[in-house]
Structure formats: C-alpha cells, structure tokens
Design a protein around this motif. Sequence first.
Motif, mmCIF file in Angstrom:
data_model
loop_
_atom_site.group_PDB
_atom_site.id
_atom_site.type_symbol
_atom_site.label_atom_id
_atom_site.label_comp_id
_atom_site.label_asym_id
_atom_site.label_seq_id
_atom_site.Cartn_x
_atom_site.Cartn_y
_atom_site.Cartn_z
ATOM 1 N N ALA A 146 0.804 -1.211 0.000
ATOM 2 C CA ALA A 146 0.000 0.000 0.000
ATOM 3 C C ALA A 146 0.840 1.265 0.000
ATOM 4 N N HIS A 147 2.019 1.233 0.588
ATOM 5 C CA HIS A 147 2.828 2.442 0.771
ATOM 6 C C HIS A 147 4.016 2.521 -0.191
ATOM 7 N N ASN A 148 4.087 1.646 -1.172
ATOM 8 C CA ASN A 148 5.242 1.644 -2.068
ATOM 9 C C ASN A 148 4.807 1.471 -3.521
ATOM 10 N N THR A 149 5.662 1.908 -4.409
ATOM 11 C CA THR A 149 5.544 1.649 -5.848
ATOM 12 C C THR A 149 6.951 1.532 -6.415
ATOM 13 N N ASP A 150 7.075 0.742 -7.490
ATOM 14 C CA ASP A 150 8.359 0.608 -8.184
ATOM 15 C C ASP A 150 9.508 0.302 -7.217
ATOM 16 N N CYS A 151 9.355 -0.796 -6.496
ATOM 17 C CA CYS A 151 10.404 -1.191 -5.541
ATOM 18 C C CYS A 151 10.437 -2.709 -5.473
ATOM 19 N N THR A 152 11.235 -3.207 -4.549
ATOM 20 C CA THR A 152 11.355 -4.658 -4.335
ATOM 21 C C THR A 152 10.973 -4.986 -2.892
ATOM 22 N N ILE A 153 10.105 -5.961 -2.728
ATOM 23 C CA ILE A 153 9.745 -6.483 -1.398
ATOM 24 C C ILE A 153 10.323 -7.881 -1.277
ATOM 25 N N SER A 154 11.107 -8.100 -0.246
ATOM 26 C CA SER A 154 11.743 -9.410 -0.057
ATOM 27 C C SER A 154 11.224 -10.046 1.228
ATOM 28 N N VAL A 155 10.926 -11.326 1.116
ATOM 29 C CA VAL A 155 10.488 -12.127 2.258
ATOM 30 C C VAL A 155 11.459 -13.281 2.391
ATOM 31 N N SER A 156 12.180 -13.332 3.521
ATOM 32 C CA SER A 156 13.202 -14.363 3.697
ATOM 33 C C SER A 156 13.032 -15.043 5.043
ATOM 34 N N VAL A 157 13.422 -16.311 5.072
ATOM 35 C CA VAL A 157 13.368 -17.104 6.295
ATOM 36 C C VAL A 157 14.757 -17.678 6.527
ATOM 37 N N SER A 158 15.308 -17.447 7.729
ATOM 38 C CA SER A 158 16.642 -17.950 8.068
ATOM 39 C C SER A 158 16.592 -18.636 9.421
ATOM 40 N N ALA A 159 17.490 -19.584 9.617
ATOM 41 C CA ALA A 159 17.551 -20.347 10.865
ATOM 42 C C ALA A 159 18.475 -19.644 11.847
#
Length: 337
Positions: free
Chosen positions: A303-316
């Motif tokens: 909702a608050h961004n345009t023309d960017c990258t959203i990353s979702v990462s999972v680490s131990a």
Amino acid sequence: LLWVALVAFSGVLRLFLFRQYRALRPQADSIPRWELIYRFTVLLYFSIWGFGGLWIMPADSQLHQVLVMYFLIGLSGGAISVFPADRFSLILAICCLLVPVLLWLVWQGDMLSWGCALAGGLYLASAARSSKVLSSTFTEKLELTERLALARSRAEEASFQMKVALDDAREANETKSRFFDAANHDLRQPIYAARMMASALDQKKLPGPDSDMLVGISSSLETLSNQLDGFLDLSRLAASVMPVHNSEFSLTGLLQTLQFEISSLAANKGIEVEFDCADDLFVYSDPVLFERVLRNLLNNALAHNTDCTISVSVSAVDKDLQLCIADTGRGIPQAQQ
C-alpha cells in the motif's frame, strides 16, 4: 457458720464481678482497674480458705492435720488449673492457702509438724517454679492462637480480594468481547455493502476505463477488508479475549500462497516480490493469526510503495526461524511514523 458464710460471700462476689465484666465489656484503659479488683477477690477468697484451715486444724491429732494439709494442697492444685496464664494470681492463691498452715506447723515445734511444714514448703516452691513455666507456655500458646487467627483473617481477606479482582477481570474481558463483537459488526458492514455494490457494477460490463477503475476499487476494498480483519484479530489477541489454537503447519506452503495472491497486485504497481524460503519448513503456532500478521505486513508494504522490491526471507537462528519482510520503497514519512 461464719467461715461458711465468708466462703459463700467471696464466691458470690467473684461471680457478680465476672457477670459485670461480661456485661460491660470494658475498654482497654479500664482493664488494669478490673484486674486489681479481680486479684483482690482472689486474695479474699483463698485467704478465707487458708485461715479457715487453721480453724479446723486439730492440735491433738496429727492424722487430721495431714488430712487438712492434703485438702489445702488439692485446692492449690485447682488454683493451678484456674490461673494458668496469670502467674501473679496463681502464686497469690497458693500462698494464701498454704502459708498460714505452714506457719502454724512450724510453730508446733515437733519433728512431725516440721516435716509436714518442710514438705509443704517444697511443694510451694515447686508450684511457684511450675507456675512460671505454665504461664509462659500458656501465654505463648495464646499468642500463637491469636497469630493464627490473624493470619487466617488476612488469608480470608486476601482470598476475598482475589475473588473480587478475578470477577472484575472476568467482567472486563466480557466487556472487551462485547466491544470487539460490536466493532466487528459495525465496521465490516459498510465494507461488505461496498463490495456487494462493486460486484453488482462488475456484472453490468462497464466500458474500459470504468472497468479498470472498478477493478481498482474492488482491489482496495479487498485490501481494506483484510487489514480490518488483521487489526481486529490483533486487538483481540492483545486484549486476551481471542483464543489461540496452536498447531504445526507448513510455513513454506503459507508463503507460496501469499506470493500467489499478491503477485498480480504487486505487478500492477511495479513492485517485485522475492520469496526466499526452503521447501520443507514447518512451524508451531496459530496458523490463522500467523497468516493474518504476515498478510497485514505485506499489504502495508504494497500500500505504501511503488516501483520497488519487497523481499520475504526465512533464516535459521539456532533452533528458531527468523522471518524478515523488507522493502526498498520510500517508506513512511517521519511525521507519520
């Protein structure tokens, strides 16, 4: 007869004072005066018995003398059972009973009388010593009883206060539940009505620009509905009025579902979404609440961004998993944070 009358008078006097004390219930400042009066009646009563023993003490029969001595010693034993907590009254009673007779036996001058006087004196000394131990023990027991009663009273009071606090907390939780139920209904009703109107307009096959606008309205209403669901659920959880049902579920599968759902909306805004997660990750939590938390975070990023990258990462991290959601967009202005 005079002796019997004096004994009866002293007994009636003590009974009268006892009834007066029970009826008046005197204050603490008047207790010493009542104690003095009571000890005077003790002195009078046992002195009558002690000097009365001299009147019935035969001078020519040593057997009768011994019987009178044993009788007075028996009365002193009764005094021990009557005054266990008041050592002064106990010693006063024993002395009033035995001292006149002991002095009379010493005055006789024969060996047998002296022997009886010595035995009576030893008994008097042992009774005085025992009275100290008995008085201390009785006083300690009385203090322990009072402390126990006080502790029981405090425990009952604390239990009552805890019950009141629990009732208040239960009532507060019920009030919160009613509030969230009302908020859930009142806030969602307008959104549901708007979505139904958007659905009705979609069936009318609007022209191109209007159709694109309707798609945007529908998408915004869907996002608003999801955010409202997440907000209400998180508020319920923070207020401890929403039950939590933990179970083991696939984190990988949940992230793949979210990636599929937001991909089209992200593409329309020029946002690239990257998911970095292994294929076989499982977590133990409430799957519904966990999904809504993630969905809320992703919806905020979209909702608050345009023309960017959203990353979702999972680490131990040791035995735990760390989930990170980050974006390269403009962020929230400092004044709005």
